[in-house]
Design a protein around this motif. Structure first.
Motif, mmCIF file in Angstrom:
data_model
loop_
_atom_site.group_PDB
_atom_site.id
_atom_site.type_symbol
_atom_site.label_atom_id
_atom_site.label_comp_id
_atom_site.label_asym_id
_atom_site.label_seq_id
_atom_site.Cartn_x
_atom_site.Cartn_y
_atom_site.Cartn_z
ATOM 1 N N ARG A 1 0.837 -1.205 0.000
ATOM 2 C CA ARG A 1 0.000 0.000 0.000
ATOM 3 C C ARG A 1 0.871 1.254 0.000
ATOM 4 O O ARG A 1 0.600 2.220 -0.713
ATOM 5 C CB ARG A 1 -0.910 0.013 1.230
ATOM 6 N N ASP A 2 1.921 1.223 0.823
ATOM 7 C CA ASP A 2 2.838 2.366 0.875
ATOM 8 C C ASP A 2 3.409 2.667 -0.498
ATOM 9 O O ASP A 2 3.433 3.814 -0.958
ATOM 10 C CB ASP A 2 3.999 2.068 1.822
ATOM 11 N N PHE A 3 3.915 1.630 -1.151
ATOM 12 C CA PHE A 3 4.546 1.818 -2.454
ATOM 13 C C PHE A 3 3.540 2.325 -3.484
ATOM 14 O O PHE A 3 3.865 3.180 -4.328
ATOM 15 C CB PHE A 3 5.158 0.506 -2.937
ATOM 16 N N ALA A 4 2.317 1.815 -3.448
ATOM 17 C CA ALA A 4 1.313 2.247 -4.412
ATOM 18 C C ALA A 4 1.008 3.729 -4.251
ATOM 19 O O ALA A 4 0.933 4.483 -5.249
ATOM 20 C CB ALA A 4 0.044 1.409 -4.253
ATOM 21 N N TYR A 5 0.827 4.178 -3.019
ATOM 22 C CA TYR A 5 0.565 5.601 -2.791
ATOM 23 C C TYR A 5 1.764 6.442 -3.202
ATOM 24 O O TYR A 5 1.615 7.526 -3.775
ATOM 25 C CB TYR A 5 0.193 5.849 -1.330
ATOM 26 N N TRP A 6 2.969 5.958 -2.923
ATOM 27 C CA TRP A 6 4.164 6.715 -3.307
ATOM 28 C C TRP A 6 4.225 6.871 -4.819
ATOM 29 O O TRP A 6 4.555 7.955 -5.328
ATOM 30 C CB TRP A 6 5.431 6.018 -2.804
ATOM 31 N N GLU B 1 7.281 8.476 2.303
ATOM 32 C CA GLU B 1 8.636 7.925 2.341
ATOM 33 C C GLU B 1 9.033 7.553 3.759
ATOM 34 O O GLU B 1 9.676 6.513 3.982
ATOM 35 C CB GLU B 1 9.624 8.926 1.732
ATOM 36 N N ALA B 2 8.659 8.394 4.718
ATOM 37 C CA ALA B 2 8.939 8.056 6.118
ATOM 38 C C ALA B 2 8.190 6.791 6.528
ATOM 39 O O ALA B 2 8.734 5.933 7.238
ATOM 40 C CB ALA B 2 8.560 9.221 7.026
ATOM 41 N N LEU B 3 6.941 6.653 6.076
ATOM 42 C CA LEU B 3 6.173 5.448 6.386
ATOM 43 C C LEU B 3 6.784 4.219 5.731
ATOM 44 O O LEU B 3 6.810 3.136 6.329
ATOM 45 C CB LEU B 3 4.727 5.618 5.915
ATOM 46 N N ILE B 4 7.258 4.356 4.506
ATOM 47 C CA ILE B 4 7.857 3.220 3.811
ATOM 48 C C ILE B 4 9.069 2.712 4.568
ATOM 49 O O ILE B 4 9.230 1.499 4.771
ATOM 50 C CB ILE B 4 8.231 3.616 2.369
ATOM 51 N N VAL B 5 9.931 3.607 5.003
ATOM 52 C CA VAL B 5 11.120 3.193 5.757
ATOM 53 C C VAL B 5 10.712 2.505 7.053
ATOM 54 O O VAL B 5 11.254 1.451 7.421
ATOM 55 C CB VAL B 5 12.024 4.408 6.032
ATOM 56 N N ARG B 6 9.746 3.060 7.737
ATOM 57 C CA ARG B 6 9.267 2.450 8.979
ATOM 58 C C ARG B 6 8.690 1.071 8.710
ATOM 59 O O ARG B 6 8.981 0.105 9.430
ATOM 60 C CB ARG B 6 8.225 3.361 9.614
ATOM 61 N N ASP B 7 7.871 0.955 7.674
ATOM 62 C CA ASP B 7 7.194 -0.317 7.424
ATOM 63 C C ASP B 7 8.139 -1.371 6.854
ATOM 64 O O ASP B 7 7.930 -2.567 7.072
ATOM 65 C CB ASP B 7 5.985 -0.092 6.522
ATOM 66 N N ILE B 8 9.181 -0.958 6.142
ATOM 67 C CA ILE B 8 10.215 -1.922 5.763
ATOM 68 C C ILE B 8 10.917 -2.428 7.014
ATOM 69 O O ILE B 8 11.251 -3.615 7.119
ATOM 70 C CB ILE B 8 11.221 -1.299 4.775
ATOM 71 N N GLY B 9 11.134 -1.550 7.987
ATOM 72 C CA GLY B 9 11.751 -1.982 9.240
ATOM 73 C C GLY B 9 10.932 -3.053 9.937
ATOM 74 O O GLY B 9 11.475 -4.049 10.422
ATOM 75 N N VAL B 10 9.617 -2.871 9.977
ATOM 76 C CA VAL B 10 8.748 -3.870 10.609
ATOM 77 C C VAL B 10 8.795 -5.187 9.831
ATOM 78 O O VAL B 10 8.922 -6.268 10.415
ATOM 79 C CB VAL B 10 7.309 -3.339 10.714
ATOM 80 N N LEU B 11 8.696 -5.106 8.504
ATOM 81 C CA LEU B 11 8.800 -6.306 7.684
ATOM 82 C C LEU B 11 10.142 -6.990 7.911
ATOM 83 O O LEU B 11 10.222 -8.220 8.036
ATOM 84 C CB LEU B 11 8.636 -5.943 6.207
ATOM 85 N N SER B 12 11.207 -6.198 7.973
ATOM 86 C CA SER B 12 12.544 -6.738 8.213
ATOM 87 C C SER B 12 12.600 -7.516 9.514
ATOM 88 O O SER B 12 13.224 -8.585 9.590
ATOM 89 C CB SER B 12 13.562 -5.594 8.245
ATOM 90 N N HIS B 13 11.954 -7.003 10.536
ATOM 91 C CA HIS B 13 11.999 -7.685 11.823
ATOM 92 C C HIS B 13 11.393 -9.083 11.738
ATOM 93 O O HIS B 13 11.996 -10.058 12.192
ATOM 94 C CB HIS B 13 11.271 -6.891 12.898
ATOM 95 N N TYR B 14 10.222 -9.179 11.162
ATOM 96 C CA TYR B 14 9.548 -10.478 11.131
ATOM 97 C C TYR B 14 10.234 -11.450 10.177
ATOM 98 O O TYR B 14 10.337 -12.648 10.475
ATOM 99 C CB TYR B 14 8.075 -10.293 10.786
ATOM 100 N N ILE B 15 10.738 -10.951 9.054
ATOM 101 C CA ILE B 15 11.513 -11.832 8.184
ATOM 102 C C ILE B 15 12.798 -12.255 8.882
ATOM 103 O O ILE B 15 13.240 -13.404 8.769
ATOM 104 C CB ILE B 15 11.788 -11.151 6.833
ATOM 105 N N GLY B 16 13.396 -11.338 9.640
ATOM 106 C CA GLY B 16 14.578 -11.701 10.422
ATOM 107 C C GLY B 16 14.271 -12.767 11.453
ATOM 108 O O GLY B 16 15.040 -13.720 11.629
ATOM 109 N N ASP B 17 13.151 -12.645 12.134
ATOM 110 C CA ASP B 17 12.739 -13.693 13.072
ATOM 111 C C ASP B 17 12.619 -15.032 12.345
ATOM 112 O O ASP B 17 12.963 -16.087 12.886
ATOM 113 C CB ASP B 17 11.399 -13.337 13.720
#
Length: 340
Positions: free
Chosen positions: A140-145, A172-188
């Protein structure tokens, strides 16, 4: 079930090849986020390739761990997002639990399947759904961007152009934040102990024919000072695999990724039994860095897949097609600013 949760305050200098921090909860998540961002191809938005965005994703990759302690219901609902306890053949908790290969479409349906199998939802965990939810949110973030970026470039009205610019920057700030959240769960999902019933020593509820450790320090040993000591950004980046994006299917990819990590659980315990995590033994370092590289590779692929799919969707209200806005065929103003 209770898990060992590691927390520590530390800094990482991403410009240096060696990383000096404590605990996988920080080191591993930072490394996965940074390595994945540095590996993104040039066809993604340029702001994602800036040093600031890369560093921010590294820090925000720790964010779901930093949410802990907010109280109830927040903690009970979110803490179980970090893992899924699977048997060796990929079933949730016991032979009666649903298979990772047959994930229901909705988490509520997964919960219902667990209850029907006589299992406690909070014991099993729901990491696959946390991963999928985070990926869809990023889309969703990317689509709006895409829409905001295209509209800003074409807009001739100064007031509208300024609004598009400001909203693009917010996105852009939301995208960076939401990539961070995705990164965490993929890292787990790259950490063996987050995919198994043997999450902190071999489970005492099932046979242990190879005599693996049942120590309740096992999880902490691996995620703690050991990984802090051996983890290196250059080694993680060197271990990343080529992108695999053809036919990206979210549920299928989620299951395949978690199964690949599950397949490393027994090798981990064999290595631990053989003394592979002793300080001077290179086998343990190779194992840990391979797991971090697997997480970084997967995150890179999920980000790219999300970006590419975002060109084909509809957003806003009234709904508009992203590719039509990018082609200049649709004016998105009303759909973006809102019509009360």
């Amino acid at each position: 079930m209770k898990r060992v949760l590691i927390a520590a305050a530390a800094l990482m200098l991403i410009s240096a090849p060696a990383v000096e921090v404590e605990a996988w909860g920080n080191t591993g998540h930072r490394l996965i986020g940074v390595a994945a961002m540095r590996a993104l191809p040039d066809d993604l938005p340029a702001f994602l390739k800036t040093p600031g965005a890369i560093a921010d994703v590294g820090e925000l990759s720790r964010e779901p761990d930093r949410w802990k302690g907010a109280g109830q219901p927040h903690d009970r609902e979110r803490d179980t997002a970090h893992f899924i306890d699977l048997t060796e053949d990929g079933r949730s908790m016991t032979a009666a639990g649903p298979s990772i290969d047959e994930l229901p479409r909705l988490k509520s349906e997964f919960d219902a399947a667990l209850i029907a199998a006589g299992l406690d939802v909070n014991d099993v965990g729901y990491l696959p759904y946390a991963m999928m939810d985070a990926w869809q949110n990023l889309g969703r973030d990317f689509a709006y961007w895409r829409v905001l970026n295209a509209a800003e470039a074409r807009e001739t009205d100064p007031g509208k152009k300024a609004w598009y610019r400001a909203d693009r920057e917010r996105r852009e700030a939301l995208i960076v934040r939401d990539i961070g959240v995705l990164s965490h769960y993929i890292g787990d999902g790259s950490q063996p102990h987050h995919t198994t019933i043997h999450y902190n020593g071999w489970s005492r509820d099932v046979p242990n024919p190879e005599g693996f450790t049942t120590s309740r320090q096992t999880h902490a040993m691996f995620e703690g000072a050991y990984v802090s000591r051996i983890a290196r950004l250059d080694t993680v980046e060197a271990g990343m695999t080529p992108a695999r994006l053809d036919g990206f299917d979210l549920r299928g990819r989620t299951a395949a990724y978690l199964k690949s990590t599950l397949a490393t659980v027994t090798p981990f315990y064999r290595l631990e039994k053989a003394g592979g995590f002793a300080e001077a033994d290179p086998r343990g370092a190779a194992f840990a860095n391979e797991r971090l590289a697997a997480g970084a590779s997967e995150l890179r692929d999920w980000i790219i897949a999300s970006w590419r799919e975002s060109a084909t969707v509809s957003i806003g209200w009234p709904a508009i097609k992203v590719n039509e806005v990018e082609a200049g065929a649709v004016d998105p103003w009303t759909s973006m600013i809102g019509e009360d």
